[in-house]
Design a protein around this motif. Structure first.
Motif, mmCIF file in Angstrom:
data_model
loop_
_atom_site.group_PDB
_atom_site.id
_atom_site.type_symbol
_atom_site.label_atom_id
_atom_site.label_comp_id
_atom_site.label_asym_id
_atom_site.label_seq_id
_atom_site.Cartn_x
_atom_site.Cartn_y
_atom_site.Cartn_z
ATOM 1 N N ASP A 26 -3.812 4.194 6.997
ATOM 2 C CA ASP A 26 -4.429 3.569 8.173
ATOM 3 C C ASP A 26 -4.500 2.052 8.008
ATOM 4 O O ASP A 26 -4.307 1.301 8.976
ATOM 5 N N ALA A 27 -4.778 1.591 6.786
ATOM 6 C CA ALA A 27 -4.852 0.151 6.539
ATOM 7 C C ALA A 27 -3.503 -0.512 6.781
ATOM 8 O O ALA A 27 -3.423 -1.585 7.400
ATOM 9 N N VAL A 28 -2.442 0.114 6.296
ATOM 10 C CA VAL A 28 -1.103 -0.451 6.498
ATOM 11 C C VAL A 28 -0.751 -0.456 7.986
ATOM 12 O O VAL A 28 -0.154 -1.419 8.490
ATOM 13 N N ALA A 65 0.797 -7.034 -7.354
ATOM 14 C CA ALA A 65 1.510 -7.066 -6.071
ATOM 15 C C ALA A 65 2.517 -8.212 -6.048
ATOM 16 O O ALA A 65 3.627 -8.076 -5.519
ATOM 17 N N ALA A 66 2.146 -9.340 -6.644
ATOM 18 C CA ALA A 66 3.065 -10.478 -6.709
ATOM 19 C C ALA A 66 4.317 -10.143 -7.508
ATOM 20 O O ALA A 66 5.417 -10.618 -7.190
ATOM 21 N N THR A 67 4.177 -9.338 -8.556
ATOM 22 C CA THR A 67 5.361 -8.888 -9.303
ATOM 23 C C THR A 67 6.313 -8.138 -8.386
ATOM 24 O O THR A 67 7.530 -8.332 -8.425
ATOM 25 N N THR A 166 -1.909 -2.291 0.618
ATOM 26 C CA THR A 166 -1.599 -3.083 1.806
ATOM 27 C C THR A 166 -0.919 -4.392 1.425
ATOM 28 O O THR A 166 -0.047 -4.882 2.162
ATOM 29 N N SER A 167 -1.267 -4.964 0.274
ATOM 30 C CA SER A 167 -0.567 -6.162 -0.195
ATOM 31 C C SER A 167 0.907 -5.860 -0.444
ATOM 32 O O SER A 167 1.791 -6.661 -0.088
ATOM 33 N N LEU A 168 1.189 -4.719 -1.075
ATOM 34 C CA LEU A 168 2.587 -4.331 -1.287
ATOM 35 C C LEU A 168 3.309 -4.154 0.047
ATOM 36 O O LEU A 168 4.436 -4.636 0.224
ATOM 37 N N ALA A 169 2.670 -3.454 0.973
ATOM 38 C CA ALA A 169 3.293 -3.228 2.283
ATOM 39 C C ALA A 169 3.501 -4.547 3.023
ATOM 40 O O ALA A 169 4.520 -4.728 3.716
ATOM 41 N N GLU A 186 12.566 -0.246 9.190
ATOM 42 C CA GLU A 186 12.239 1.102 9.653
ATOM 43 C C GLU A 186 11.381 1.841 8.626
ATOM 44 O O GLU A 186 10.431 2.545 8.976
ATOM 45 N N GLY A 187 11.713 1.660 7.338
ATOM 46 C CA GLY A 187 10.932 2.303 6.288
ATOM 47 C C GLY A 187 9.506 1.810 6.244
ATOM 48 O O GLY A 187 8.566 2.597 6.037
ATOM 49 N N VAL A 188 9.312 0.500 6.435
ATOM 50 C CA VAL A 188 7.961 -0.057 6.461
ATOM 51 C C VAL A 188 7.164 0.542 7.614
ATOM 52 O O VAL A 188 5.978 0.880 7.469
ATOM 53 N N ASN A 189 7.800 0.712 8.753
ATOM 54 C CA ASN A 189 7.105 1.295 9.898
ATOM 55 C C ASN A 189 6.681 2.735 9.647
ATOM 56 O O ASN A 189 5.714 3.216 10.252
ATOM 57 N N ARG A 190 7.387 3.438 8.753
ATOM 58 C CA ARG A 190 7.031 4.821 8.424
ATOM 59 C C ARG A 190 6.011 4.919 7.285
ATOM 60 O O ARG A 190 5.523 6.007 6.973
#
Length: 349
Positions: A26-28, A65-67, A166-169, A186-190
Motif C-alpha cells: 500500500d505504501a508503494v 537502499a542507496a546501495t 518504499t525507498s527501494l521502489a 511496468e514491473g514497478v507498477n505491479r
C-alpha cells in the motif's frame, strides 16, 4: 542463544513491525500515485543536463537502499555512483566539489544533522539534490531541489520496514523513467500487488536453524546485495543475532574460511547472472555442511520467492524476510518493536 525474555511474549502478528511491513504494498502504491509527475519533471532535467556523477547521502537502512540505487544507476544509466562519507562535511568541514553532479539523499526522518550538513555542502557546491524522505515536513525536504515523499505513513516500530521498501521502489521508479525502460516501469507498477503476495510467503522453515544461532552470513550480489545488507542489520537489530552481509564475490576473499558444518547462511538470488553466483556459493557452502537458506527467484531454493523483473526481485525478497525476522525475534525472546539501546530517529553529527 543470548537473548532473554524481557516482555510478555507477543504473537508475531501482534507486533508493529509485522503490521508495518505488511503495509509495504500500500505504501508503494501511495508513492507512485503521489510522485509520478515529480519524477517526470526530474527526468526532464536529468536528460537535459546529465550529471557527470551521482552521490548518495544516507545512513542505516537508507544507506542500504542507496546501495540498490547505485546498482540501478550504474547498470541502467551508466553514470558512476558513490556514497558520501557524511563525516567529511559534518566533522571535518572539508570542501565538496559537486558542480554538475546529482545528489540523492535518502532518509525516513530527514532530520539527522550529519546528513543535512553533507547534503547542504553538495547543494552549495552546485549539485542537483533529490530527497527521498518519509517526513515531508523535515529540513531535508525543504533543503532539496526536488523532494519525493515516500508516503509510507507513520512508522512506529524502531525497525524500519515499509519506509525501506518504499525507498527501494522509489529508486526503481526514478531510474525506470530516467532510462525509459518499459519493462521496468511496468514491473514497478505491479510492485504493490507483488509485495502483498511476497509478504504472505512462508519462510518459517528457517526458524529452527536460526533460533539458536549466534553468527551467520547473509549473501547477495548485484541488486540483491542491498537486501543482504538490510537483512544483516535487521537480524542484529531485532534478533540480537550477529550477522554479516557479503557479496557472493567478496565472501570468497577470506570470510568463507569460517563456513563449515552447521554454519547458518541466508542467500538472496535473483534470476539474473548475479543470482547465479549466489546460487553457486550457496551450493558450495551447502556441500560443506552449512545450513543454507536460499531465496531463489528461479524456484530452486528452500525459501519461496516470487519471479519478476530481476531488478525488482530483491524488493520482494526483503518483504518476505521481514516477516521471518519478526517471527525470529519473538521466538528468541525479544520485542522487534523496541530493540534495546535504539531509538527510532538517530541524530548523528
Amino acid at each position: 542463544m543470548s537473548a532473554s525474555l524481557s516482555h510478555p511474549l507477543k504473537r508475531p502478528e501482534d507486533t508493529l513491525m509485522f503490521r508495518e511491513a505488511r503495509e509495504s504494498g500500500d505504501a508503494v502504491a501511495r508513492f507512485l500515485d503521489t510522485n509520478l509527475e515529480t519524477i517526470a519533471r526530474i527526468v526532464t532535467r536529468l536528460m537535459a543536463n546529465p550529471p557527470r556523477s551521482v552521490t548518495t547521502c544516507a545512513r542505516g537502512s537508507s544507506d542500504h537502499a542507496a546501495t540498490y540505487g547505485k546498482y540501478l544507476i550504474e547498470t541502467l544509466i551508466g553514470i558512476p555512483t558513490s556514497t558520501a562519507a557524511l563525516s567529511v562535511s559534518s566533522l571535518y568541514d572539508s570542501p565538496v566539489f559537486a558542480a554538475d553532479t546529482l545528489c540523492i539523499a535518502i532518509s525516513q526522518s530527514g532530520r539527522s544533522p550529519d546528513l543535512l550538513t553533507s547534503v547542504k555542502a553538495h547543494k552549495d557546491s552546485g549539485a542537483f539534490v533529490i530527497a527521498l524522505v518519509n517526513d515531508f515536513t523535515s529540513p531535508l525536504a525543504e533543503l532539496a531541489d526536488e523532494a519525493l515523499p515516500l508516503c509510507a505513513g507513520p512508522e512506529l516500530s524502531v525497525a524500519a520496514t515499509k519506509s525501506y521498501i518504499t525507498s527501494l521502489a522509489a529508486l526503481a521508479a526514478l531510474v525506470a523513467h530516467w532510462a525509459d525502460h518499459a519493462a521496468l516501469k511496468e514491473g514497478v507498477n505491479r510492485l504493490p500487488q507483488h509485495l502483498t503476495q511476497a509478504f504472505d510467503l512462508e519462510w518459517s522453515g528457517a526458524l529452527p536453524t536460526l533460533t539458536p544461532a549466534r553468527n551467520l552470513f547473509v549473501i547477495g550480489r548485484g541488486y540483491s546485495f542491498a537486501v543482504a545488507q538490510e537483512a544483516a542489520l535487521k537480524l542484529k537489530e531485532t534478533c540480537a543475532l550477529h550477522a554479516e552481509a557479503f557479496s557472493a564475490a567478496e565472501v570468497r576473499h577470506g570470510p568463507m574460511a569460517i563456513v563449515g558444518e552447521g554454519f547458518p547462511i541466508i542467500g538472496f538470488a535473483p534470476s539474473d547472472s548475479a543470482g547465479d553466483d549466489v546460487r553457486a556459493v550457496a551450493a558450495e557452502f551447502s556441500g560443506r555442511g552449512a545450513n543454507v537458506w536460499l531465496a531463489d527467484a528461479k524456484g530452486n531454493g528452500n525459501l519461496p520467492a516470487l519471479a519478476a523483473e530481476a531488478v525488482l526481485e530483491p524488493i520482494l525478497m526483503v518483504a518476505s524476510f521481514y516477516r521471518l525476522a519478526n517471527a525470529l525475534s519473538i521466538v528468541r525472546g525479544l520485542d522487534p518493536d523496541s530493540p534495546p539501546h535504539l531509538n527510532k530517529v538517530t541524530r548523528t553529527v
